[in-house]
Enzyme design. Structure first.
Site, PDB file in Angstrom:
ATOM      1  N   CYS A 250      14.798  88.596  47.020  1.00 44.77           N
ATOM      2  CA  CYS A 250      14.692  87.819  45.784  1.00 44.77           C
ATOM      3  C   CYS A 250      13.223  87.753  45.418  1.00 44.77           C
ATOM      4  O   CYS A 250      12.596  88.791  45.201  1.00 44.77           O
ATOM      5  CB  CYS A 250      15.325  86.447  45.922  1.00 44.77           C
ATOM      6  N   ARG A 255      16.361  82.556  48.080  1.00 43.72           N
ATOM      7  CA  ARG A 255      17.681  82.772  47.479  1.00 43.72           C
ATOM      8  C   ARG A 255      18.416  83.892  48.222  1.00 43.72           C
ATOM      9  O   ARG A 255      19.637  83.865  48.354  1.00 43.72           O
ATOM     10  CB  ARG A 255      17.537  83.119  45.988  1.00 43.72           C
TER      11      ARG A 255
END
Lengths: 292, 161
Positions: A250, A255
């Site tokens: 990410c 994430r």
């Protein structure tokens, strides 16, 4: 311990997830804390959120202050990790349950770092802090004082679940999952919408990466989607297979920890690595290939 | 005894008295206490007055904070520059206590000061609280962005010289 919940029982490794209801029962039964108890940790993006009120018995762990090395862009070493764990009353065989804000991004990130050090029994609370709050369950500002214990100095073993830039270069042509927002993937944005646009000289994605934003694995209440829904997404729609060698990334690796958790523990994929250098490294590196 | 005279270029600009006291409190505190202090500022951040409630379009959004924060500045209309006092209004969710804490510090330290004093606040003021170790330098960017936008709004709202 979590086998009674049919949604959780369907996952590849159901022991990696607990429900808010199960957690509430453990609190009532007095099983949080103490020498043989479960240790409950809150891991948030906001360093003060825990202090505004947390689940009774929870201790704070901060991704930046506790898990990152203060000088080098890397995680802490085995000695420092042993301090972080031991000071929270965590022994090598302690069951650790983690929850956090932002759909458990930082909780998943902490769980992934714990896994680098081979801590065996570490779980997430499905739905995280937001679900606990939405259910009107108790929060407190009372900070527990854990009894420190000895945690062994474990060497970090990065290779199985962590990818570095050179690993990614060698991986080109094999499956990559970009879990950022669509605007970041196409290169229009350098950070999530609503966040400061900072941190990379170039926009776009790593060549060949599939765009599967992390949020597609989560329900609106922050819980993970059911195994059937996750299989529909990753296996049928994206054509991934549980024996694929996969790298997820990410912007800084938080994430993609969420997606790493989904692929590894909920779907049982055997070889998923998180590239924590992610776009803040790739988008700033000289002469690496980029696709728009 | 007089301190040796220094040219302004050599000595760092001072913080306004109130903000300077807050900075000194933070600097002398342990990391745990710094977080406790920041939480108090977060708790004490006044909510928006009636005229701005539910009207975030009237406020400027500060994107540099981890969670966006909204702020608006008012400057009293007055003939005397000393009476052109600055009033600060912030809106940030309870789930973002660090951002609220930064806003609370600026509110406590700057609200009610003459515009000229606010404009004279050095841009590196957020780095003078000893907060980098307690919250990480990454998170401090938000406070610098708030201060820059406050000063820009004050400048825009002063009568043309």
């Amino acid at each position: 311990m979590t086998g009674e919940d049919p949604k959780l029982a369907a996952y590849a490794h159901p022991e990696r997830l607990v429900t808010t209801q199960w957690l509430a029962e453990q609190i009532t039964a007095g099983r949080i804390g103490g020498p043989d108890g479960i240790v409950l940790l809150e891991s948030d993006e906001d360093v003060l959120l825990y202090d505004t009120g947390h689940i009774p018995g929870a201790l704070k762990i901060d991704w930046h202050l506790d898990l990152n090395d203060p000088v080098t862009r890397d995680y802490v070493d085995g000695a420092r990790f042993a301090e972080v764990m031991g000071s929270r009353g965590i022994a090598r065989d302690t069951t650790v349950v983690i929850y956090g804000d932002k759909s458990n991004w930082w909780a998943a990130y902490a769980l992934w770092v714990f896994s680098l050090f081979g801590h065996e029994d570490v779980r997430l609370v499905d739905g995280g802090r937001a679900k606990w709050v939405a259910e009107g369950r108790e929060l407190t500002r009372e900070v527990p004082t854990p009894q420190p214990v000895e945690y062994p100095v474990a060497e970090r073993d990065d290779a199985p679940i962590r990818a570095f830039k050179d690993d990614v270069l060698a991986h080109l042509g094999k499956p990559l999952v970009d879990v950022r927002s669509p605007g970041e993937y196409t290169g229009e944005l350098l950070h999530m919408p609503d966040y400061p646009q900072e941190g990379a000289m170039r926009g776009g994605h790593i060549p060949g990466a599939k765009s599967v934003p992390w949020a597609r694995a989560a329900n609106d209440d922050g819980t993970f989607k059911s195994r059937a829904d996750l299989e529909e997404l990753y296996l049928r729609e994206q054509g991934l297979s549980p024996d694929d060698d996969i790298v997820a990334y990410c912007r800084i690796g938080e994430r993609s920890s969420h997606t790493w958790f989904v692929l590894t523990h909920l779907l049982g994929f055997e070889s998923v690595r998180n590239y924590d250098g992610s776009w803040t490294e790739w988008g700033n590196a000289v002469r690496v290939p980029i696709e728009k | 005894m007089h301190p040796p005279a220094e040219s302004p270029a050599e000595s760092p600009a001072e913080l306004p008295a109130e903000l300077g006291e807050i900075a000194a409190d933070f600097r002398s505190a342990t990391n745990d206490l710094k977080l406790q202090l920041l939480l108090e500022f977060s708790d004490e951040l006044p909510s928006l007055p009636e005229r701005y409630a539910g009207r975030l379009d009237q406020l400027e959004r500060v994107d540099e904070c981890q969670t966006p924060l909204f702020l608006v500045v008012e400057v009293d209309e007055a003939d005397s520059p000393a009476d052109r006092r600055v009033h600060l209004f912030f809106d940030a969710p309870a789930e973002s206590p660090t951002t609220r804490g930064f806003a609370g510090i600026l509110h406590a330290g700057l609200d009610g000061l003459p515009a000229a004093d606010v404009l004279a606040v050095p841009d590196d003021a957020p780095m003078r609280f000893g907060l980098a170790d307690a919250v990480s330098p990454l998170r401090l960017r938000g406070m610098a962005a708030m201060l820059a936008r406050i000063k820009r709004q004050v400048r825009a709202k002063l009568p043309a010289a």
